[in-house]
Every structure is written in structure tokens, then in C-alpha cells.
Design an enzyme around this catalytic site. Structure first.
Site, mmCIF file in Angstrom:
data_model
loop_
_atom_site.group_PDB
_atom_site.id
_atom_site.type_symbol
_atom_site.label_atom_id
_atom_site.label_comp_id
_atom_site.label_asym_id
_atom_site.label_seq_id
_atom_site.Cartn_x
_atom_site.Cartn_y
_atom_site.Cartn_z
ATOM 1 C CG ASP A 60 50.006 39.698 -4.731
ATOM 2 O OD1 ASP A 60 49.761 40.936 -4.078
ATOM 3 O OD2 ASP A 60 49.518 38.591 -4.192
ATOM 4 C CD GLU A 61 46.764 36.633 -6.580
ATOM 5 O OE1 GLU A 61 46.077 37.345 -5.594
ATOM 6 O OE2 GLU A 61 46.602 35.535 -6.974
#
Length: 209
Positions: A60-61
């Protein structure tokens, strides 16, 4: 920072506009062999210690800015004829999934891997954590992949009063397709959002029992 200094080249060294290292580190550097030598050893140990069939591999991210600044990754991009740094992420995920599969483990990744259009193996499980989860769960399961839902159960998102009731109001099957491919829900917390470590158990205990 610890990974960058303790395990050379594991994390990508970031460079400033003058082409010099700025002392910070970004995501794992997937284009050097030492990364996969280390991760192979690491995940082999994890697989031996934990009998669980699934490993959560994150994803994620991920910011591309540090990769974009790093001359080693720039050269790898040039050598492969790439201009889109999402290719670095794709290479990382493909290699990581293959590594974990050789250990006879299944894997879970955050929804960004799916959202970014990365190629994943058919048995990959997508962990949905963002708002608008109903549409995301529908898209994931319609693609033939399995999903689990985290969005509704971040325990650091608490307030005064009977805040626990909202955790029972979220139905992980409240979407229109692929309900049979929804494996479960999972409870999460942003550890950095807990002011004191001693408060962690009091934050998770009442909800996880």
C-alpha cells in the site's frame, strides 16, 4: 532508515536534485540481487516459524519518487526500455509472489496492487482498506480474485462513548457481486496512531476477543 543502514541496498537510497544521496530511504530496491537473497532467507524463516497458510505482503501507498531519483533504478529502467516506474513495482510484486509461492504459502496484498493494475497470480487475496469499499469489493471479486475487508475495523479510529457499535454495523457482504469470494474481515490499527505503546492492548483487547 534502519533497513537502509543495517542491510545495505535493501531500501532504495533517495537522491536530491543534484544527483547526490540525501540521506533518506524509500521502498525496497527490487532491482539488485542482494534484495532477493535477503528476502529469500527472511521469508523462509517466517514460513518455518509461522504455520499460517497466508502471508500479508503489503503493497500500500508506495511512492515512486525515491525510485525515480535513484541512479541504479534509472539504469535498470533504461536497460529494460521502461519509462513508467510502475514497472518497478510490477517487477517487485511478481518476484515477491513467486518467492512466497515456492515456500508453499498463499498471500494477501493491499488493494493498491489491484488498483494499479499489477499482474497477480489467480490465488492472490486482495485486502480492501479504503473508503468506498463496496465498489472495490465488487470490482475485486468480479475479476475472479478473493477479497478480505479491513475498511470498517481500524481500531485507532475511536472516540468517546459507545464507539464499538459501528464495528457491528458494517456488513462485509453488502455489495452486489462475488460475495462467495469474500473470505473474511480483518481488524487493523495504525500502530503509529497509538500515543503510548502501553495503550495498544487496551485498544485492541475489547474488540478482538
Amino acid at each position: 532508515k534502519l533497513g537502509g543502514r543495517g542491510i545495505p541496498e535493501l531500501l532504495t537510497a533517495c537522491y536530491d536534485s543534484s544527483g547526490k544521496p540525501d540521506g533518506t530511504y524509500g521502498p525496497i530496491n527490487p532491482v539488485v540481487n542482494t534484495t532477493w537473497e535477503y528476502l529469500g532467507t527472511f521469508f523462509k524463516e517466517v514460513a518455518g516459524v509461522f504455520p499460517d497458510p497466508y502471508l500479508h505482503l503489503g503493497g500500500d501507498e508506495v511512492s515512486f519518487s525515491c525510485w525515480e531519483s535513484n541512479p541504479v533504478i534509472q539504469q535498470w529502467m533504461k536497460d529494460h526500455g521502461y519509462t513508467d516506474y510502475s514497472k518497478v513495482e510490477q517487477y517487485h510484486e511478481t518476484t515477491l509472489l513467486d518467492l512466497v509461492a515456492r515456500l508453499n504459502k498463499q498471500y494477501i496484498v493491499w488493494q493498491e496492487i489491484f488498483d494499479n493494475g499489477l499482474e497477480v497470480l489467480p490465488n492472490t487475496v486482495i485486502d480492501v482498506w479504503k473508503k468506498g469499499w463496496e465498489d472495490e469489493m465488487k470490482r475485486v471479486t468480479a475479476s475472479g480474485l478473493h477479497a478480505i475487508l479491513s475498511t470498517c475495523w481500524y481500531l485507532n479510529d475511536i472516540s468517546y462513548g459507545a464507539d464499538w457499535t459501528k464495528y457491528y454495523q458494517c456488513d462485509p457482504q453488502n455489495f452486489n457481486a462475488g460475495v462467495q469470494q469474500t473470505l473474511t474481515k480483518d481488524v487493523c490499527t495504525y500502530y503509529q496512531a497509538i500515543p503510548l505503546r502501553k495503550k495498544l492492548h487496551s485498544s485492541i483487547g475489547p474488540y478482538n476477543t
